[in-house]
Design an enzyme around this catalytic site. Structure first.
Site, PDB file in Angstrom:
ATOM      1  N   GLU A  63      46.934  -9.066  46.539  1.00 17.57           N
ATOM      2  CA  GLU A  63      46.262 -10.044  45.684  1.00 17.57           C
ATOM      3  C   GLU A  63      44.965 -10.517  46.333  1.00 17.57           C
ATOM      4  OE1 GLU A  63      48.614 -13.602  45.032  1.00 17.57           O
ATOM      5  OE2 GLU A  63      47.635 -13.960  43.114  1.00 17.57           O
ATOM      6  N   ASN A 123      42.236 -22.311  49.684  1.00 19.70           N
ATOM      7  CA  ASN A 123      41.299 -21.891  50.732  1.00 19.70           C
ATOM      8  C   ASN A 123      41.531 -22.638  52.045  1.00 19.70           C
ATOM      9  OD1 ASN A 123      40.360 -20.212  48.798  1.00 19.70           O
ATOM     10  ND2 ASN A 123      38.221 -20.878  48.889  1.00 19.70           N
ATOM     11  N   GLU A 124      42.092 -23.856  51.944  1.00 22.95           N
ATOM     12  CA  GLU A 124      42.408 -24.564  53.198  1.00 22.95           C
ATOM     13  C   GLU A 124      43.474 -23.772  53.970  1.00 22.95           C
ATOM     14  OE1 GLU A 124      42.365 -26.080  50.220  1.00 22.95           O
ATOM     15  OE2 GLU A 124      40.608 -27.382  50.407  1.00 22.95           O
ATOM     16  N   SER A 170      55.507 -20.529  42.882  1.00 22.75           N
ATOM     17  CA  SER A 170      55.305 -21.940  43.211  1.00 22.75           C
ATOM     18  C   SER A 170      56.391 -22.811  42.581  1.00 22.75           C
ATOM     19  CB  SER A 170      53.954 -22.420  42.686  1.00 22.75           C
ATOM     20  OG  SER A 170      52.915 -21.635  43.213  1.00 22.75           O
ATOM     21  N   SER A 207      51.050 -18.434  35.797  1.00 22.82           N
ATOM     22  CA  SER A 207      49.984 -18.014  34.880  1.00 22.82           C
ATOM     23  C   SER A 207      50.538 -17.060  33.827  1.00 22.82           C
ATOM     24  CB  SER A 207      48.875 -17.275  35.644  1.00 22.82           C
ATOM     25  OG  SER A 207      48.275 -18.139  36.559  1.00 22.82           O
ATOM     26  N   GLN A 237      53.914 -14.326  37.547  1.00 25.04           N
ATOM     27  CA  GLN A 237      54.371 -14.513  38.932  1.00 25.04           C
ATOM     28  C   GLN A 237      55.007 -15.904  39.017  1.00 25.04           C
ATOM     29  OE1 GLN A 237      51.146 -15.366  41.601  1.00 25.04           O
ATOM     30  NE2 GLN A 237      52.018 -14.156  43.246  1.00 25.04           N
TER      31      GLN A 237
END
Ligand SMILES: Cc1cc2nc3c(=O)[nH]c(=O)nc-3n(C[C@H](O)[C@H](O)[C@H](O)COP(=O)(O)OP(=O)(O)OC[C@H]3O[C@@H](n4cnc5c(N)ncnc54)[C@H](O)[C@@H]3O)c2cc1C
Length: 393
Positions: A245, A376-377, A130, A162, A127
């Site tokens: 995901e 998570n933020e 980013s 990744s 993927q």
């Protein structure tokens, strides 16, 4: 209406079939890490073995290499898969993320071209979303795909991809409208990683292996039919991929149930020497893993009844990543300061050493859980704004 939590006879037969096949095929000795070149090749071979038995993605239609199973059966498959200690899926970005995305947004020709190769383990996917200046704020991405006749010319720099170091293809988000801003004017494009103008550079991770990569697009030219969906629809498609995901596919509950069971066994072996307060952490881990499993069966049932994954996928992602981290922290405390010694002294043999190694490696990876698939933020921001209706911070 009474709540029925039993599996049907057909589901029990399916489970027995999966169990028998895995018992006959799962490699006896663990494969090398898939973050290394030899380990990647071993895992690719394992994908081929799975595909030969038609087990690579049980929910897909048979024509694409699946078995036409439903999501409940997929969860059963996953439970058996982890129970058998089968290898991690090197093509998880393909089968769990791009696969469902193509099913929803791909053309018939794209489905026929990519899905069987993906199921067969012949094409492994990464993927590429980013960028150095666009992680949490993905809409700030700058990589571009400019149309020139019958090709797109790709320029830009992706990072933290990744498995891109050894993978064959990536699915990326590119700005196809140069005048566009933020999440407008983006397109979802498939790009071969061994291709003129595409340069891949591995990044060594905390365990020393270069599974991660940066990908540089230096005027790489790809045909227009590598684009999935309409031009400019990229953000919408990417958010659907992110929903699969975070909400269901990436981390099935079986992974955590097996880890919780291992934690109980570790407690039985080492609990007497450890802080007695850790007993409650072990029990909590088991309960949380069980709660996550029940919640996932609920999600699967909802989807089977025609529902969709919504913003609650963010809650899911927070839950499994924090559960994973907490379980590994508890294991580290049970193993104590001598964890690395236990892992090293009986290297190459001994269940206890293998188990300690597993916890150590798993601990390092669990640290990344609150970061990948959207931090998570950011997930908490989404929950606050979209689920609870709180004002934007
Ligand atoms: C193991 C791993 C695998 C990955 N795999 C892939 C992959 O295959 N493909 C891919 O494209 N990317 C991948 N990523 C990248 C991942 O998606 C990004 O790291 C993530 O989105 C965060 O972006 P960033 O690293 O640029 O951090 P930043 O966005 O710079 O964030 C830094 C910190 O600031 C916080 N922050 C930022 N904005 C806000 C805000 N508005 N409110 C509150 N806090 C905020 C973040 O939560 C974080 O703690 C992977 C990352 C990891 C760790």
């Amino acid at each position: 209406m009474a709540l029925e939590l039993q599996f049907t006879p057909a589901q029990r037969r399916f489970r027995a079939e999966v169990r028998a096949w895995l018992a006959a095929h799962v490699p006896r000795t663990p494969l090398a890490t898939l973050e290394s070149e030899p380990g990647f090749a071993q895992h690719r071979e394992w994908e081929r073995t799975l595909a030969a038995g038609n087990w690579s993605m049980v929910t897909w239609p048979r024509e694409y290499g699946g078995r036409g199973a439903n999501l409940i059966e997929w969860l059963i498959f996953e439970e058996e898969y982890y129970r058998a200690g089968a290898p991690l899926r090197v093509n998880q970005n393909g089968i769990f993320l791009l696969g469902p995305t193509l099913m929803e947004f791909g053309s018939a020709a794209q489905k026929a071209r990519y899905l069987p190769q993906m199921a067969a383990g012949e094409e492994i996917w990464a993927q590429a979303w980013s960028e150095p200046q666009a992680g949490s704020d993905l809409a700030a991405l700058r990589a571009s795909a400019v149309r020139e006749g019958d090709v797109y010319v790709l320029r830009g720099h992706k990072i933290w991809s990744s498995r891109a170091t050894f993978a064959d293809w990536c699915f990326g988000l590119f700005r196809t409208d140069p005048a566009s801003q933020r999440h407008h004017g983006l397109s979802f494009i498939l790009v071969p990683l061994r291709h003129p103008g595409v340069r891949v550079r591995g990044i060594r991770q905390i365990h020393g292996e270069p599974g991660f990569a940066e990908v540089f697009f230096e005027e790489a030219r790809v045909p227009l039919d590598y684009r999935v969906g309409a031009e400019g629809q990229g953000w919408h498609i990417a958010m659907a991929t992110a929903g699969f995901e975070r909400g269901l596919m990436l981390r099935s509950p079986a992974r955590f149930q097996v880890a919780a069971q291992r934690l109980i066994e570790l407690w039985r072996r080492r609990g007497q020497e450890a802080d007695p307060a850790l007993a409650s952490h072990v029990a909590q881990a088991w309960m949380d893993a069980r709660a996550y499993a029940l919640h996932t069966y609920h999600t699967a049932s909802r989807l089977l009844a025609g529902g969709a994954i919504g913003v609650e996928a963010s809650l899911n992602k927070i839950f499994w990543s924090e559960l994973d981290l907490e379980m590994h922290r508890t294991a580290m405390r049970l193993l104590g300061a001598g964890a690395e010694l236990i892992a090293a002294t009986a290297k190459g043999g001994g269940r206890e050493a293998d188990d300690a190694n597993g916890w150590l490696e798993g601990f390092l990876f669990s640290l990344a859980g609150p970061i990948y698939a959207g931090t998570n933020e950011i997930q908490r921001n989404l929950v606050a704004e979209r689920l609870l209706g709180l004002p934007r911070g």
